[in-house]
Design an enzyme around this catalytic site. Structure first.
Site, PDB file in Angstrom:
ATOM      1  N   LYS A 197      37.113  30.760  33.243  1.00  0.00           N
ATOM      2  CA  LYS A 197      38.201  31.660  33.118  1.00  0.00           C
ATOM      3  C   LYS A 197      37.558  32.611  34.088  1.00  0.00           C
ATOM      4  O   LYS A 197      36.484  33.255  34.171  1.00  0.00           O
ATOM      5  CB  LYS A 197      38.129  32.269  32.006  1.00  0.00           C
ATOM      6  CG  LYS A 197      38.995  33.611  31.789  1.00  0.00           C
ATOM      7  CD  LYS A 197      39.196  34.312  30.483  1.00  0.00           C
ATOM      8  CE  LYS A 197      40.244  35.388  30.522  1.00  0.00           C
ATOM      9  NZ  LYS A 197      40.596  35.947  29.398  1.00  0.00           N
ATOM     10  N   LYS A 249      41.940  29.038  34.018  1.00  0.00           N
ATOM     11  CA  LYS A 249      42.576  30.103  34.178  1.00  0.00           C
ATOM     12  C   LYS A 249      41.913  30.950  35.466  1.00  0.00           C
ATOM     13  O   LYS A 249      41.003  31.446  35.147  1.00  0.00           O
ATOM     14  CB  LYS A 249      42.650  30.910  33.078  1.00  0.00           C
ATOM     15  CG  LYS A 249      43.828  32.093  33.166  1.00  0.00           C
ATOM     16  CD  LYS A 249      43.944  32.875  31.603  1.00  0.00           C
ATOM     17  CE  LYS A 249      44.094  34.301  31.884  1.00  0.00           C
ATOM     18  NZ  LYS A 249      43.133  35.103  31.089  1.00  0.00           N
TER      19      LYS A 249
HETATM   20  C1  PBG Z   1      42.768  38.041  27.103  1.00  0.00           C
HETATM   21  C2  PBG Z   1      43.468  37.543  27.912  1.00  0.00           C
HETATM   22  C3  PBG Z   1      43.876  37.965  29.355  1.00  0.00           C
HETATM   23  C4  PBG Z   1      44.703  36.871  29.576  1.00  0.00           C
HETATM   24  C5  PBG Z   1      45.050  35.954  28.776  1.00  0.00           C
HETATM   25  N1  PBG Z   1      44.030  36.326  27.858  1.00  0.00           N
HETATM   26  C6  PBG Z   1      43.464  38.922  30.158  1.00  0.00           C
HETATM   27  C7  PBG Z   1      42.377  39.056  30.554  1.00  0.00           C
HETATM   28  O1  PBG Z   1      41.441  38.344  30.710  1.00  0.00           O
HETATM   29  O2  PBG Z   1      42.144  40.047  31.213  1.00  0.00           O
HETATM   30  C8  PBG Z   1      45.566  37.074  31.055  1.00  0.00           C
HETATM   31  C9  PBG Z   1      47.032  36.227  31.040  1.00  0.00           C
HETATM   32  C10 PBG Z   1      48.012  36.582  32.064  1.00  0.00           C
HETATM   33  O3  PBG Z   1      47.459  37.025  33.043  1.00  0.00           O
HETATM   34  O4  PBG Z   1      49.017  35.984  32.078  1.00  0.00           O
HETATM   35  N2  PBG Z   1      41.205  38.000  27.565  1.00  0.00           N
HETATM   36 ZN    ZN Z   2      40.082  39.721  26.221  1.00  0.00          ZN
END
Ligand code: PBG
Ligand code: ZN
Length: 326
Positions: A197, A249
Site C-alpha cells: 500500500k 493499491k
Molecule cells: C483506509 C483506506 C484508504 C483507501 C482505502 N482504504 C485511504 C487511505 O489509505 O488514505 C483509499 C481508497 C481510494 O482512494 O479509493 N486506510
Molecule cells: Zn486508514
C-alpha cells in the site's frame, strides 16, 4: 521486419474481428470486480461525492435496499467503508458489537448472504485525528494499533464478514489479526491484506468521501511509491504472516508491482483502482476528452493483464447496472 517474415505474419490473428476476439488473452467479467461502498450513519439521504461523479454515500437506513439492488444487478463482492459520527482518539466504535462496522456487515449479510463481504479494517474513518491507528504525539503507535486491529477484525468476523482486509499499513498486522481471529474461533475467516500500500496522491477523493479528518499525511506508515523492491518485500512479508490473499493499491500506477508480485507469490492477488483513478476517468469523460467505456475496459483490462485476479473498482456499479459494458 520480423526475421521470419513472410512465414510469420502477426496480423493473421487480428485481421478479422471474430478471429481477433477468439484469440483475446485477457477477459473481464463482473465476477472479477469488488465494489467499494460508503455507508453513513445518522443520515436519511444519499449524498453525492463531488470529487467522484456517480458515487454517493449510502445512508445506513437505506443500506439494505441498496445492497439488495446491487446483488440483483449481479455484484459479487462488496467492500464496506463507514462514515462515522462517533469518532474518538482510537476509533473504538470499530470494535463495538453495535458499532458501524458490525452493523454494515450484518445488514449486507442479512439481505444477501451469498455476497462476499470484505471489511476494510482500519481506523481513519473513525478517529478524530484521521490517522490509521493510535496516535502518540506525532506518531502512530504500531503495536498499540495491532491490538485494536485484532479487536476490530473479531467484531467484523462475528458480524459475518467473509474477508478481513487490513489497510492500516502497520507492521505485523496480518499476524496480529490472524491470531486474534483464531483465538476467537474464526479460523475460517480469510485475510486479504493491503499488502503493498503506497502513500499515493490518488486517494484524495476517498478522504472526502469517507469523511476522514486527516491533517498531514500517512508517509510514516504507507510506502513511498518510488520503491519497487520494498513493495515486493511488503507483500511477501504478509504472505509469511499468514495472509490468504494479497492486494496492491493503487492499481493503475503500479502495474509493474502487480506483475512482480504475481510472479513471486501463488496467493490470489487483487488490485485497487482508487478514487483518484476513478475521478480522472470520470472528469476526462465528462469533458469529452475520452470515451469512458473504452477507457474503463482498457484500464481494468491492463490491471488484469498485469496479473490481478480481482479488481476493486467504483466502476463495478456502472458495469452491473448496464451503464458501462465490459
Ligand atoms: C483506509 C483506506 C484508504 C483507501 C482505502 N482504504 C485511504 C487511505 O489509505 O488514505 C483509499 C481508497 C481510494 O482512494 O479509493 N486506510
Ligand atoms: Zn486508514
Amino acid at each position: 521486419m520480423h526475421p521470419h517474415y513472410p512465414l510469420t505474419r502477426l496480423r493473421r490473428l487480428r485481421s478479422h474481428s471474430h478471429v481477433r476476439d477468439f484469440f483475446r488473452e485477457t477477459r473481464l467479467a463482473l465476477d472479477d470486480l469488488v465494489l467499494p461502498i460508503f455507508v453513513e450513519e445518522d443520515s436519511d439521504d444519499f449524498t453525492p461525492i463531488a470529487a467522484m461523479p456517480g458515487v454517493r454515500r449510502i445512508p445506513e437506513r437505506k443500506l439494505a435496499f441498496e445492497v439488495e439492488r446491487l446483488a440483483r444487478a449481479g455484484i459479487r463482492a462488496l467492500m464496506t467503508f463507514g462514515i462515522s459520527h462517533r469518532k474518538d482518539a482510537q476509533g473504538s466504535d470499530t470494535w463495538s458489537c453495535d458499532g458501524l462496522v458490525a452493523r454494515m456487515i450484518r445488514t449486507c449479510k442479512d439481505v444477501a448472504p451469498h455476497l462476499v463481504i470484505l471489511s476494510d479494517t482500519c481506523f481513519c474513518e473513525y478517529t478524530t485525528h484521521g490517522h490509521c491507528g493510535v496516535l502518540h504525539g506525532e506518531h502512530v503507535d504500531n503495536d498499540a494499533t495491532l491490538v485494536n486491529l485484532g479487536r476490530q477484525a473479531v467484531v467484523a468476523a462475528l458480524a459475518g464478514a467473509d474477508i478481513i482486509a487490513p489497510s492500516a499499513a502497520m507492521d505485523g498486522q496480518v499476524a496480529a489479526i490472524r491470531s486474534a481471529l483464531d483465538e476467537n474461533g474464526f479460523d475460517a475467516t480469510a485475510i486479504m491484506s493491503y499488502s503493498t500500500k503506497f502513500a499515493s496522491s490518488l486517494y484524495g477523493p476517498f478522504r472526502a468521501a469517507a469523511g476522514s479528518d486527516l491533517r498531514g499525511d500517512r508517509k510514516a506508515y504507507q510506502m513511498d511509491p518510488m520503491n519497487r523492491r520494498e513493495a515486493i518485500r511488503e507483500s511477501l512479508a504478509d504472505e509469511a504472516e499468514g495472509a490468504d490473499a494479497l492486494l496492491v493499491k493503487p492499481a493503475g500506477a503500479c502495474l509493474d508491482i502487480v506483475r512482480e508480485i504475481r510472479n513471486a507469490s501463488a496467493l490470489p492477488l487483487a488490485a485497487y483502482q482508487t478514487s483518484g483513478e476513478y475521478a480522472m476517468i470520470k472528469f476526462a469523460a465528462a469533458a469529452g476528452a475520452i470515451d469512458e467505456g473504452a477507457v474503463v475496459r482498457e484500464m481494468l483490462g491492463a490491471i488484469k493483464r498485469a496479473g490481478a485476479d480481482r479488481i476493486l473498482t467504483y466502476f463495478a456499479d456502472d458495469i452491473a447496472a448496464g451503464r458501462l459494458a465490459l
